[in-house]
Write an enzyme that holds these catalytic residues in place. Structure first.
Site, PDB file in Angstrom:
ATOM      1  N   HIS A  72      23.397   4.701 -80.316  1.00 46.29           N
ATOM      2  CA  HIS A  72      24.757   5.204 -80.140  1.00 46.29           C
ATOM      3  C   HIS A  72      24.812   6.095 -78.905  1.00 46.29           C
ATOM      4  CE1 HIS A  72      26.614   4.575 -84.407  1.00 46.29           C
ATOM      5  NE2 HIS A  72      25.981   3.507 -83.954  1.00 46.29           N
ATOM      6  N   TYR A 200      33.995  11.896 -86.682  1.00 47.91           N
ATOM      7  CA  TYR A 200      34.110  13.156 -87.408  1.00 47.91           C
ATOM      8  C   TYR A 200      35.576  13.566 -87.389  1.00 47.91           C
ATOM      9  CZ  TYR A 200      29.010  13.780 -86.897  1.00 47.91           C
ATOM     10  OH  TYR A 200      27.643  13.630 -86.948  1.00 47.91           O
ATOM     11  N   PRO A 292      24.732  18.983 -93.234  1.00 49.00           N
ATOM     12  CA  PRO A 292      24.526  17.698 -92.560  1.00 49.00           C
ATOM     13  C   PRO A 292      25.475  17.420 -91.400  1.00 49.00           C
ATOM     14  CG  PRO A 292      25.628  17.377 -94.662  1.00 49.00           C
ATOM     15  CD  PRO A 292      25.251  18.823 -94.602  1.00 49.00           C
ATOM     16  N   LYS A 296      20.938  17.236 -88.369  1.00 51.42           N
ATOM     17  CA  LYS A 296      19.715  17.886 -87.911  1.00 51.42           C
ATOM     18  C   LYS A 296      18.587  17.957 -88.927  1.00 51.42           C
ATOM     19  CE  LYS A 296      21.125  18.516 -83.860  1.00 51.42           C
ATOM     20  NZ  LYS A 296      20.804  17.348 -83.064  1.00 51.42           N
ATOM     21  N   TYR A 384      23.613  17.812 -79.872  1.00 54.33           N
ATOM     22  CA  TYR A 384      23.679  16.681 -80.802  1.00 54.33           C
ATOM     23  C   TYR A 384      22.512  15.711 -80.559  1.00 54.33           C
ATOM     24  CZ  TYR A 384      25.920  13.219 -83.848  1.00 54.33           C
ATOM     25  OH  TYR A 384      26.193  12.354 -84.878  1.00 54.33           O
TER      26      TYR A 384
END
Length: 389
Positions: A72, A200, A292, A296, A384
């Site tokens: 991704h 998200y 979550p 991580k 990220y």
């Protein structure tokens, strides 16, 4: 039994450490209170940082991950009825890999078995002893018989409820914790993901996440009160609520189906310090938990393994204890940065009614600023994809 490194826990961190040690010619034994099937039945996250991908390759267990995993290059934030893409690859030059933790664990187990590594399953009452000195050992019970493993070091890769951290309570252990006032209701379904990347969502009804495990298996979540019970939520009710929290075009494109797993997970941040007690080390969830939201948990376990493996390799290869002495400080430096990022993502994307109108306006301003600032997006992206080891 005698070994160099005794590893408690055959989850990803224990297996990864075991494989790296075996590759380096360092003898090790893994011991767990449950069996292989139980471990492989646990559903966990599946977004891997580039560092974790590299660790799998280094352990010789990355072939299937590269074949079946999904690379991704970005993810989307949804708020105020619109979507904004965080272009990870463009902003950092790095991507993430979507590959289920269950599959990663299976690959490590298979690799260990193929190479003749020793794993002891169904071991009751595993207990570390004498780790303050130079001759630590473990005891465990099996079939009514007590067994002993003598070793040089003990690696506690046994999770939040394992015996490793319990053994160091009262020995100078300090803990830090934040509990969030909601949970994630999640389902796993054999349906095509609604998007090729993660979404998200921040919505007036609460947070939502559209994730995936493969091109045919999706993982979706919605924010729910801690008082909710899984039994209250039918599949249809979940799909209806998820669609309400997504932009119209995404909701219309969603393919629904029966869930194959459904659960509610509470969210919290937790860190134990230090991570080293003589010749016992806390690794992964034994030493820290993250919400979550920032993906991580598994990745932090991999970085812990990186630092501990480097220290042990230096100890046996160069007869130097500098690396194992530095393990806790090095690991905690990265852990706290990941804790900060996971906390910030959680605060940014969830609804906190207790913060009032002012808090809500500040959250909206933060999202608006993020969508228009390359600098802010770059900071989010580099955290990220994973900070360097």
């Amino acid at each position: 039994m005698r070994t160099q490194v005794a590893i408690i826990g055959s989850g990803p961190s224990g297996l990864l450490l075991g494989q790296l040690l075996s590759k380096a010619g360092i003898d090790n034994v893994i011991i767990d209170r449950v069996d292989r099937d139980y471990i492989l039945g646990r559903i966990r996250a599946g977004v891997l940082e580039v560092g974790a991908v590299g660790m799998m390759d280094r352990a010789g267990a990355g072939a299937r991950m590269h074949k079946e995993g999904l690379v991704h290059d970005g993810f989307s934030l949804s708020f105020s009825g619109r979507r904004h893409r965080i272009a990870l690859k463009d902003l950092t030059g790095t991507s993430v890999m979507v590959y289920g933790q269950t599959e990663l664990t299976r690959d490590l187990m298979d690799q260990r078995e193929a190479e003749g590594g020793r794993t002891i399953y169904n071991a009751a009452n595993v207990t570390p002893h004498e780790f303050d000195g130079e001759k630590p050992y473990l005891t465990y019970e099996q079939d009514g018989v007590t067994h002993r493993i003598d070793c040089d070091f003990i690696a506690g890769c046994d999770g939040y409820h394992g015996p490793s951290r319990a053994a160091v309570e009262g020995r100078g252990l300090k803990t830090y914790e934040k509990v969030y006032p909601f949970g994630w209701l999640g389902i796993l379904a054999d349906v095509a993901p609604v998007d090729h990347e993660l979404i998200y969502a921040n919505h007036a009804r609460g947070f939502a996440l559209c994730s995936q495990r493969s091109l045919t298996r999706s993982r979706y979540y919605v924010q729910v009160p801690l008082t909710d019970k899984v039994e209250q939520w039918t599949d249809d009710a979940f799909w209806d609520e998820l669609r309400r929290r997504l932009p119209a075009d995404v909701a219309e494109a969603m393919v629904t189906g029966p869930s194959i797993e459904k659960s509610i997970a509470p969210l919290r941040s937790f860190v134990a310090e230090p991570l080293r007690f003589g010749r016992l080390f806390l690794v992964g969830d034994a030493g820290h938990i993250v919400p979550p939201t920032g993906a991580k948990g598994l990745n932090l376990a991999a970085s812990d393994v990186h630092y501990l493996f480097e220290g042990l390799q230096e100890f046996y290869g160069e007869r130097s204890s500098a690396g194992v002495d530095a393990y806790s400080v090095r690991a905690l430096s990265r852990i706290w940065k990941a804790e900060r990022f996971s906390w910030s993502m959680t605060m940014l994307l969830h609804r906190f009614p207790e913060d009032g109108d002012f808090g809500q306006k500040v959250q909206e301003a933060e999202l608006d600023y993020l969508s228009g600032s390359t600098a802010a997006q770059t900071a989010m992206a580099e955290n990220y994809v994973g900070l360097p080891y």
